[in-house]
Write a protein that holds these residues in place. Structure first.
Motif, short mmCIF file in Angstrom:
data_model
loop_
_atom_site.label_atom_id
_atom_site.label_comp_id
_atom_site.label_asym_id
_atom_site.label_seq_id
_atom_site.Cartn_x
_atom_site.Cartn_y
_atom_site.Cartn_z
N ASN A 271 0.81 -1.22 0.00
CA ASN A 271 0.00 0.00 0.00
C ASN A 271 0.84 1.26 0.00
OD1 ASN A 271 -2.49 -1.36 0.05
ND2 ASN A 271 -2.07 -1.88 2.19
N ASN A 272 2.12 1.07 0.26
CA ASN A 272 3.02 2.22 0.24
C ASN A 272 3.45 2.45 -1.18
OD1 ASN A 272 5.21 3.94 0.34
ND2 ASN A 272 6.61 2.32 1.02
N ILE A 273 2.58 3.09 -1.92
CA ILE A 273 2.89 3.23 -3.34
C ILE A 273 3.33 4.63 -3.66
CG2 ILE A 273 1.55 1.34 -4.25
CD1 ILE A 273 -0.81 3.01 -4.20
N ARG A 274 3.88 5.31 -2.66
CA ARG A 274 4.35 6.66 -2.92
C ARG A 274 5.86 6.71 -2.81
NH1 ARG A 274 2.56 9.01 0.88
NH2 ARG A 274 0.34 8.62 0.62
N GLN A 275 6.50 5.91 -3.68
CA GLN A 275 7.96 5.81 -3.64
C GLN A 275 8.58 6.93 -4.46
OE1 GLN A 275 9.76 2.68 -5.70
NE2 GLN A 275 10.51 1.67 -3.87
N GLU A 276 9.93 7.05 -4.33
CA GLU A 276 10.65 8.11 -5.07
C GLU A 276 9.90 8.68 -6.27
OE1 GLU A 276 13.86 5.87 -7.17
OE2 GLU A 276 12.22 4.52 -6.58
N GLU A 277 9.60 7.81 -7.19
CA GLU A 277 9.17 8.34 -8.47
C GLU A 277 7.67 8.37 -8.69
OE1 GLU A 277 11.75 8.86 -11.57
OE2 GLU A 277 12.48 6.80 -11.41
N SER A 278 6.90 8.27 -7.62
CA SER A 278 5.46 8.32 -7.81
C SER A 278 4.95 9.75 -7.74
CB SER A 278 4.76 7.48 -6.74
OG SER A 278 4.82 6.14 -7.12
N PHE A 279 4.92 10.39 -8.86
CA PHE A 279 4.49 11.77 -8.88
C PHE A 279 3.01 11.88 -9.14
CE2 PHE A 279 8.70 12.10 -8.40
CZ PHE A 279 9.50 12.03 -9.53
N ILE A 280 2.45 12.99 -8.71
CA ILE A 280 1.03 13.20 -8.89
C ILE A 280 0.82 14.49 -9.67
CG2 ILE A 280 -1.13 13.60 -7.66
CD1 ILE A 280 -0.04 12.00 -5.37
N PRO A 281 -0.04 14.43 -10.67
CA PRO A 281 -0.29 15.65 -11.44
C PRO A 281 -0.88 16.72 -10.51
CG PRO A 281 -1.62 13.81 -12.24
CD PRO A 281 -0.77 13.29 -11.16
N LEU A 282 -0.42 17.93 -10.67
CA LEU A 282 -0.83 19.04 -9.80
C LEU A 282 -2.34 19.13 -9.64
CD1 LEU A 282 -0.17 21.51 -8.17
CD2 LEU A 282 0.19 22.79 -10.27
N ASP A 283 -3.07 18.90 -10.72
CA ASP A 283 -4.53 19.06 -10.62
C ASP A 283 -5.20 17.96 -9.82
OD1 ASP A 283 -4.11 17.13 -12.75
OD2 ASP A 283 -6.23 17.40 -13.20
N GLU A 284 -4.43 16.94 -9.45
CA GLU A 284 -5.03 15.89 -8.62
C GLU A 284 -4.64 16.04 -7.15
OE1 GLU A 284 -4.64 12.45 -12.01
OE2 GLU A 284 -5.04 11.76 -9.96
N MET A 285 -3.79 16.99 -6.87
CA MET A 285 -3.38 17.20 -5.47
C MET A 285 -4.54 17.83 -4.71
SD MET A 285 0.06 16.52 -5.19
CE MET A 285 0.71 17.58 -3.88
N GLU A 286 -4.52 17.63 -3.41
CA GLU A 286 -5.58 18.21 -2.60
C GLU A 286 -5.22 19.61 -2.10
OE1 GLU A 286 -6.66 15.57 0.55
OE2 GLU A 286 -6.74 13.86 -0.82
N GLU A 287 -6.25 20.38 -1.83
CA GLU A 287 -6.04 21.71 -1.25
C GLU A 287 -5.26 21.60 0.04
OE1 GLU A 287 -9.89 24.32 -2.82
OE2 GLU A 287 -9.57 24.00 -0.67
N GLY A 288 -4.28 22.45 0.17
CA GLY A 288 -3.51 22.46 1.41
C GLY A 288 -2.31 21.54 1.41
N SER A 289 -2.28 20.60 0.46
CA SER A 289 -1.13 19.69 0.43
C SER A 289 0.05 20.35 -0.26
CB SER A 289 -1.51 18.40 -0.30
OG SER A 289 -1.81 18.67 -1.65
N SER A 290 1.21 19.79 -0.06
CA SER A 290 2.37 20.41 -0.70
C SER A 290 3.40 19.37 -1.10
CB SER A 290 3.00 21.43 0.24
OG SER A 290 3.42 20.77 1.41
N GLY A 291 4.36 19.78 -1.87
CA GLY A 291 5.38 18.85 -2.35
C GLY A 291 6.45 19.60 -3.12
#
Ligand SMILES: [Mn+2]
Ligand SMILES: [Mn+2]
Ligand SMILES: [Mn+2]
Ligand SMILES: [Mn+2]
Lengths: 221, 221
Positions: free
Chosen positions: B136-156
Motif C-alpha cells: 500500500n506504500n505506493i508513494r515511492q521516489e518516483e510516484s508523482f502526482i499531477p498538480l490538478d489531482e493534489m488536494e487543497e492544502g497539500s504540498s510537495g
DNA sequence: TTACATTTTTAGGCTATCCTAATACCGGAT
DNA sequence: ATCCGGTATTAGGATAGCCTAAAAATGTAA
C-alpha cells in the motif's frame, strides 16, 4: 482474467473422467468451470478438432492420448505449485488449491521444474495424490489409452470400458473386462482391431475400440 | 495467452514515462508490447475512461494517481517475483525478468506477500531497483502526482513538467521548476488552481496543472 | 409405447483485443 | 508559409470465449 482455456477444460475433463470413471458430460464440465453448457459444447468442438478429445454428440467426452498427456502435464503443474504453496508459503490446502489453479497456466515449464527441484522432487502433493516424477513421464497409474490408439503389437491391461451395459456384458463374455491382459494384434484400414485376450483372437470395430481404455504395459520403469 | 491487458499497458506506460521523463507515446507503447498503434490508441481510451490515464489525442499518455498506484503495484509484483526467481530458483536475470512479467498477472496479492516475506522482505530487486516495502506504500521516489489531482492544502516538490519549452520557461520564470517547493492553496470549480511557490501565489489553468507533476511531501515515513 | 423432465446442441449475439488500410495531424526543413 | 515524413487516429473487420433462448435428443417412468 483468463488464460489458455484449453488447459482449464482439459484439466476439468481429466478430473471428471477419473472421478466418475466415465466420459465427462457437458453439464458436469459447465458446473465445474462455471460456464454455460453451450460454451462447453463449443469448446469441446475446438478441443476435438485439435485432436485432444474424442467426442460424439450427446455422448460426453473422452481424452485422446494427446489430450491426456496435456491434461496430466497441467495437473502436475498444479500439484507442484500446490505443494509449494502449502509447504513453503504456509497456505492452507484449500486456498493453495485455488491459487495453484490460477498459477498453473502462467508458470512456464522451466520455472515449474525449478520449483519442483527446490521442493526436493516431492512424490506426493499435500492433497495426497502422487506427483509425476518427470514432466515427460506422463504414463502414470491412471493414464489410460483408448484401444484404437494403441500400436500394433503393444499390450496392456483393460482399465475401463465406457459402453452401454449390454455391450459391456457382451465384451465381458468374450474376456474383455477390467483387469484382463490384452494384446493388440492388428489394426485394419477400416478401423477394425484384432486383439488377443485369454488366448483367443477377437476383432473389434473402431467405435467399440474407442471406448475400451488400456493401461499400457510400461516399457521401462 | 492473454491476461489482464490493463495491467500490461499500465506497466509499460509507467516504464516509458519514467525512462523518458515524458508522456508515453503511442508508438513507444506499441513497440514495447508488440501490438499495432491502433490497438494502443483503442486501449488508451479504455484506460482513460477508467480514470487510469490522462490522455489528449496526439499528445501521449500520463498516468493519473489511480493509474500510477496500480502500475506500481504490478511493478512491485514483478520485482518480488524476479527476486524469487533469481535468488531462490537460480534463474539468470534476463530470464527471470521475462518469466516475472508473465507471472505478475496471475499471482494474487496474498501469494505475492507470502513470497515477499519468504524472501525476507528484500529492499532491492536483483535488477538494482528498490522494492516498495508495503503493497500500500505506493508513494515511492518516483510516484508523482499531477498538480490538478493534489488536494487543497497539500504540498510537495515540483518533480517534472511536461509542457512545450516556451510554456515551461514561462513557468520557470514564475518559480515553477523541477525541485522547487510548491503548496496547493485553492482549487476552483473551473479547474483553476492557485499555488504558492517561492512565497508568491500563482493561479494556473487545469490544462497546465495537469502537466506539472509533484512529488508529494510524504505525510509519514 | 408414450410422454415428460433433463440434457445437449443450435442459433444468434456480445465484448475484449487485436489487425490492416485509409485518413488526419504535427513538427521540422525549405 | 508550405510541404513532407513520421506518428496517431478512424474505419472496418477478425477471432476467442462467453451468454440466452429455442430446438432437438435422450432416457426413464408410467
Ligand atoms: Mn488446477
Ligand atoms: Mn486451472
Ligand atoms: Mn524486471
Ligand atoms: Mn507483464
Amino acid at each position: 482474467m483468463h488464460i489458455d482455456r484449453f488447459e482449464e477444460y482439459l484439466e476439468t475433463i481429466l478430473y471428471l473422467i477419473r472421478k466418475n470413471q466415465s466420459p465427462a458430460k457437458t453439464k458436469q464440465i459447465s458446473e465445474e468451470l462455471n460456464v454455460s453448457p453451450p460454451s462447453v459444447t463449443e469448446m469441446i468442438k475446438k478441443l476435438h478438432s485439435s485432436g485432444l478429445v474424442e467426442y460424439t454428440p450427446y455422448q460426453g467426452v473422452e481424452l485422446t492420448k494427446k489430450g491426456t498427456d496435456q491434461a496430466i502435464k497441467i495437473k502436475r503443474k498444479h500439484q507442484v505449485l500446490e505443494t509449494f504453496l502449502v509447504d513453503v508459503l504456509d497456505f492452507d490446502r484449500k486456498e493453495a488449491h485455488k491459487e495453484a489453479c490460477e498459477l498453473e497456466h502462467a508458470v512456464s515449464d522451466a520455472v515449474l521444474e525449478k520449483i519442483y527441484e527446490f521442493l526436493g522432487c516431492p512424490e506426493y502433493c499435500p492433497d495426497g495424490n502422487p506427483i509425476n516424477i518427470d514432466k515427460n513421464n506422463i504414463r502414470q497409474e491412471e493414464s489410460f489409452i483408448p484401444l484404437d490408439e494403441m500400436e500394433e503389437g503393444s499390450s496392456g491391461k483393460v482399465a475401463r470400458v465406457t459402453l452401454p451395459r449390454e455391450t459391456k456384458e457382451r465384451l465381458t463374455s468374450l474376456g474383455i473386462l477390467t483387469g484382463e491382459d490384452i494384446e493388440i494384434r492388428r489394426k485394419q484400414k477400416q478401423g477394425c482391431i484384432s486383439v488377443i485376450v485369454v488366448g483367443s483372437e477377437i476383432a473389434l470395430g473402431r467405435d467399440i475400440a474407442k471406448k475400451i481404455f488400456i493401461a499400457p504395459k510400461s516399457k521401462r520403469v
